[in-house]
Each structure stands twice: as structure tokens, then as C-alpha cells.
Design a protein around this motif. Sequence first.
Motif, PDB file in Angstrom:
ATOM      1  N   VAL A  25      11.102  -1.238  -8.088  1.00 50.60           N
ATOM      2  CA  VAL A  25      10.795  -0.145  -7.156  1.00 50.60           C
ATOM      3  C   VAL A  25      11.257  -0.500  -5.732  1.00 50.60           C
ATOM      4  O   VAL A  25      11.803   0.342  -5.026  1.00 50.60           O
ATOM      5  CB  VAL A  25       9.286   0.167  -7.164  1.00 50.60           C
ATOM      6  CG1 VAL A  25       8.931   1.128  -6.036  1.00 50.60           C
ATOM      7  CG2 VAL A  25       8.877   0.756  -8.499  1.00 50.60           C
ATOM      8  N   VAL A  26      11.033  -1.765  -5.330  1.00 53.37           N
ATOM      9  CA  VAL A  26      11.463  -2.205  -3.993  1.00 53.37           C
ATOM     10  C   VAL A  26      12.970  -2.078  -3.847  1.00 53.37           C
ATOM     11  O   VAL A  26      13.472  -1.586  -2.828  1.00 53.37           O
ATOM     12  CB  VAL A  26      11.016  -3.655  -3.736  1.00 53.37           C
ATOM     13  CG1 VAL A  26      11.643  -4.187  -2.445  1.00 53.37           C
ATOM     14  CG2 VAL A  26       9.502  -3.751  -3.654  1.00 53.37           C
ATOM     15  N   LYS A  27      13.719  -2.506  -4.862  1.00 48.78           N
ATOM     16  CA  LYS A  27      15.177  -2.399  -4.808  1.00 48.78           C
ATOM     17  C   LYS A  27      15.624  -0.951  -4.735  1.00 48.78           C
ATOM     18  O   LYS A  27      16.571  -0.600  -4.018  1.00 48.78           O
ATOM     19  CB  LYS A  27      15.783  -3.070  -6.045  1.00 48.78           C
ATOM     20  CG  LYS A  27      15.669  -4.590  -6.036  1.00 48.78           C
ATOM     21  CD  LYS A  27      16.296  -5.195  -7.293  1.00 48.78           C
ATOM     22  CE  LYS A  27      16.221  -6.710  -7.272  1.00 48.78           C
ATOM     23  NZ  LYS A  27      16.804  -7.319  -8.501  1.00 48.78           N
ATOM     24  N   LYS A  28      14.917  -0.076  -5.469  1.00 48.35           N
ATOM     25  CA  LYS A  28      15.267   1.343  -5.468  1.00 48.35           C
ATOM     26  C   LYS A  28      15.033   1.955  -4.080  1.00 48.35           C
ATOM     27  O   LYS A  28      15.864   2.728  -3.588  1.00 48.35           O
ATOM     28  CB  LYS A  28      14.422   2.072  -6.500  1.00 48.35           C
ATOM     29  CG  LYS A  28      14.720   3.554  -6.614  1.00 48.35           C
ATOM     30  CD  LYS A  28      13.830   4.216  -7.686  1.00 48.35           C
ATOM     31  CE  LYS A  28      14.122   5.704  -7.760  1.00 48.35           C
ATOM     32  NZ  LYS A  28      13.243   6.367  -8.773  1.00 48.35           N
ATOM     33  N   VAL A  87       0.844  -1.215   0.000  1.00 40.31           N
ATOM     34  CA  VAL A  87       0.000   0.000   0.000  1.00 40.31           C
ATOM     35  C   VAL A  87       0.868   1.249   0.000  1.00 40.31           C
ATOM     36  O   VAL A  87       0.637   2.186  -0.786  1.00 40.31           O
ATOM     37  CB  VAL A  87      -0.951  -0.002   1.211  1.00 40.31           C
ATOM     38  CG1 VAL A  87      -1.698   1.327   1.299  1.00 40.31           C
ATOM     39  CG2 VAL A  87      -1.956  -1.148   1.105  1.00 40.31           C
ATOM     40  N   ARG A  88       1.884   1.279   0.845  1.00 42.85           N
ATOM     41  CA  ARG A  88       2.750   2.467   0.938  1.00 42.85           C
ATOM     42  C   ARG A  88       3.558   2.679  -0.339  1.00 42.85           C
ATOM     43  O   ARG A  88       3.717   3.813  -0.800  1.00 42.85           O
ATOM     44  CB  ARG A  88       3.681   2.329   2.141  1.00 42.85           C
ATOM     45  CG  ARG A  88       2.973   2.415   3.482  1.00 42.85           C
ATOM     46  CD  ARG A  88       3.921   2.678   4.608  1.00 42.85           C
ATOM     47  NE  ARG A  88       4.623   3.943   4.419  1.00 42.85           N
ATOM     48  CZ  ARG A  88       5.479   4.465   5.313  1.00 42.85           C
ATOM     49  NH1 ARG A  88       5.722   3.829   6.437  1.00 42.85           N
ATOM     50  NH2 ARG A  88       6.086   5.598   5.064  1.00 42.85           N
ATOM     51  N   LEU A  89       4.082   1.597  -0.912  1.00 41.33           N
ATOM     52  CA  LEU A  89       4.876   1.719  -2.133  1.00 41.33           C
ATOM     53  C   LEU A  89       4.040   2.241  -3.296  1.00 41.33           C
ATOM     54  O   LEU A  89       4.483   3.103  -4.058  1.00 41.33           O
ATOM     55  CB  LEU A  89       5.499   0.374  -2.493  1.00 41.33           C
ATOM     56  CG  LEU A  89       6.693  -0.084  -1.660  1.00 41.33           C
ATOM     57  CD1 LEU A  89       7.107  -1.496  -2.045  1.00 41.33           C
ATOM     58  CD2 LEU A  89       7.877   0.875  -1.824  1.00 41.33           C
ATOM     59  N   TYR A 136       2.186 -11.221  -5.735  1.00 42.67           N
ATOM     60  CA  TYR A 136       2.097 -10.028  -6.579  1.00 42.67           C
ATOM     61  C   TYR A 136       3.422  -9.286  -6.709  1.00 42.67           C
ATOM     62  O   TYR A 136       3.683  -8.667  -7.737  1.00 42.67           O
ATOM     63  CB  TYR A 136       1.037  -9.073  -6.028  1.00 42.67           C
ATOM     64  CG  TYR A 136      -0.371  -9.489  -6.391  1.00 42.67           C
ATOM     65  CD1 TYR A 136      -0.787  -9.530  -7.724  1.00 42.67           C
ATOM     66  CD2 TYR A 136      -1.291  -9.839  -5.418  1.00 42.67           C
ATOM     67  CE1 TYR A 136      -2.070  -9.916  -8.061  1.00 42.67           C
ATOM     68  CE2 TYR A 136      -2.582 -10.218  -5.745  1.00 42.67           C
ATOM     69  CZ  TYR A 136      -2.959 -10.259  -7.076  1.00 42.67           C
ATOM     70  OH  TYR A 136      -4.223 -10.644  -7.402  1.00 42.67           O
ATOM     71  N   SER A 137       4.250  -9.337  -5.675  1.00 45.57           N
ATOM     72  CA  SER A 137       5.497  -8.566  -5.729  1.00 45.57           C
ATOM     73  C   SER A 137       6.630  -9.317  -6.410  1.00 45.57           C
ATOM     74  O   SER A 137       7.316  -8.773  -7.279  1.00 45.57           O
ATOM     75  CB  SER A 137       5.928  -8.162  -4.309  1.00 45.57           C
ATOM     76  OG  SER A 137       6.117  -9.306  -3.496  1.00 45.57           O
ATOM     77  N   ILE A 160       5.720   5.723 -10.292  1.00 43.36           N
ATOM     78  CA  ILE A 160       5.872   4.642 -11.263  1.00 43.36           C
ATOM     79  C   ILE A 160       4.773   3.588 -11.093  1.00 43.36           C
ATOM     80  O   ILE A 160       4.322   2.978 -12.064  1.00 43.36           O
ATOM     81  CB  ILE A 160       7.260   3.973 -11.098  1.00 43.36           C
ATOM     82  CG1 ILE A 160       8.380   4.988 -11.377  1.00 43.36           C
ATOM     83  CG2 ILE A 160       7.402   2.764 -12.032  1.00 43.36           C
ATOM     84  CD1 ILE A 160       9.769   4.454 -11.107  1.00 43.36           C
ATOM     85  N   LEU A 161       4.341   3.380  -9.844  1.00 47.82           N
ATOM     86  CA  LEU A 161       3.353   2.342  -9.550  1.00 47.82           C
ATOM     87  C   LEU A 161       1.918   2.861  -9.512  1.00 47.82           C
ATOM     88  O   LEU A 161       0.997   2.091  -9.242  1.00 47.82           O
ATOM     89  CB  LEU A 161       3.679   1.675  -8.200  1.00 47.82           C
ATOM     90  CG  LEU A 161       5.021   0.953  -8.095  1.00 47.82           C
ATOM     91  CD1 LEU A 161       5.193   0.360  -6.706  1.00 47.82           C
ATOM     92  CD2 LEU A 161       5.148  -0.135  -9.159  1.00 47.82           C
TER      93      LEU A 161
END
Length: 307
Positions: A300-303, A46-48, A290-291, A54-55
Motif C-alpha cells: 500500500v505504501v508503494k502504491k 493512521v492516515r494510510l 509493523y510496516s 485494503i487496510l
Amino acid sequence: MQGGNQTMVKEFILRGFSINVVGQSVIFTLVLVIYILTLIGNITIVRLVWSNPILQKPMYMFIANLSFVEIWYTTSTVPKIMAGFLTKNNYISFTGCFLQYFFFFSLGTTECFLLAVMGYDRYLAICHPLRYSMLMSSRKCLCLGASCWIAGFVWSVVPVSLISQLPFCQENEIDHILCDTGPLLEIACVRDFMTELASSISSSSMLLVTFSSTCISYAFIIHTIVRIPSSSGRHKAFSTCASHLTVVIMLYGCAMYMYVRPTGQHSLRYDKLLTTIYTILTPFLNPIIYSLRNKEFVKVVKKVMRH
């Protein structure tokens, strides 16, 4: 409907699983870890989605909605399930039982509508890619998401209201891990055919409508994918839908068995096990499915982790 000498029930006892003390401690610890990881995973999604431009696309907005549903879906049931492993008699008040039942039913229904809408979104993206941005605008995405929440909670009002009006007397032990339709109808003082029929129609029609809608979307999607000339193009198109299909199969497989079946004697052990799967395991697996299967999301998570 009520006899003159009936003492109305003010609280229920959730029997849960019949296992020894050591087994209860092990399962409690396991459920607690899964619950914490479920909250962390879904809150992270939710936060990302809400903090990364981008998302902020329809597909991810629907995923964020689904994760938000899962946060409250598990919170409405899992803490009480865990309490049952710590106490001999897991008491729940009459009001608390029906509040749990209402939110469990409403949030579960909202999730089914969201999965149907997500299938429709994937249909537009794959079958009508050139017109996708117009057909699935930000405004339409917002309206569809809001409609799922409204429909989910409105759909649940009638069955929950009808069952809460039934008389409950003497027998107050619910042989289940939570307050649900079948177990509550089993311990009511009277068998009300219209209430049972309305509850059955409500749950089964919702499942059949949303599942059928999802299946129709994927029938068109598969028909389009097989016509893509390159194998890499077919693989890329199908990979975007694989995670959604996984969740659909897991959820509907259990829910259909529980709610779309003839009345009669059913194994309570299997009912409890299947309820555990779609109440505890499915919300836990959703963020992983999903991720990890989505390259853009992983990027995005890596960033975020680097910064």
C-alpha cells in the motif's frame, strides 16, 4: 497529614540526566529527530489505514489505534524531556506535573490493553481462520478498540487522584525525566501506605493481566502453528505475529522492571534509561516494526508513493 508550618509546593523541578553541555546538545538533537520521525511514522500509519480500504481490517485498525496512542503518548512527555536539555532547571507546575502523569499513565495503560487485544485478534486469525470474519467483525473490532481507551483512562484515575492528594512540601526536585509514580512518592512529605499499595496494585495488576492475556493467546497460536504441515505455512503464520511479539517484549520487559518489583532502593540511572526506552524509542520503532515486516502494508505504501 500536614504540619502547620509546611509550605505546599506549587511547582516541581525535573532533574533529568546529569551530563555536560555538549552531551545535552547532542542528546537534545537526537531526541528531537526521533520525536519528529515518531510523529511522522505514526501519523502516516493512521492516515494510510483510514484512507485505504485494503487496510481496513481488524489487524490494521488495531495497529492504527496503537499508532494514535503513540502520537499522544510521546507528545505528553517528550517535549518536556527535551526542555530539560535546554534549561538548567526544568520547571513544571504542580497541575502540569499531574496532567503529564495522568496522560502518561493512561495512554501507557491503553497501549497495554491494545497489545492484549491484538494478541487475541491474532489468536482468532490463526487458530480459527474459517470463523475469523464472524468472531472479529467490524463492530466487535470497534467495541474492543473503544474498550481499551476507556479502560486505560478509567484505570488511571484512582492512583493519580490518590498521589495528587498527598502533601508535597520543601523538597520539589524530582530525580527523573518525567512525573511518575515512584519519584512522586519519594518526595511526598509523608509516606502513605495505602496510597503506595493502591498505586502498586493498580500498575502491577494491569501489567500482569494484559501480559498474561497476551501470553495465553500466543501459547494457543504457537500450538496451532507447530501443527501446520508445511514449513512455508508455519513461516507465514509466525511472520504475522513476529512484529507484535517484538513490541510486546520491548514494552513489557522495561515496564515490568519499573513497576512490578519490590519496593526499596533502585538505581535511578537505570530507571531513567529504561523510561527513555519505552517513552521515546518504543513509539519510534513501532511504525518501523509493523510496516516493514508486513508485505500488505508495504504494498500500500508503494502504491501511495507511485501516485
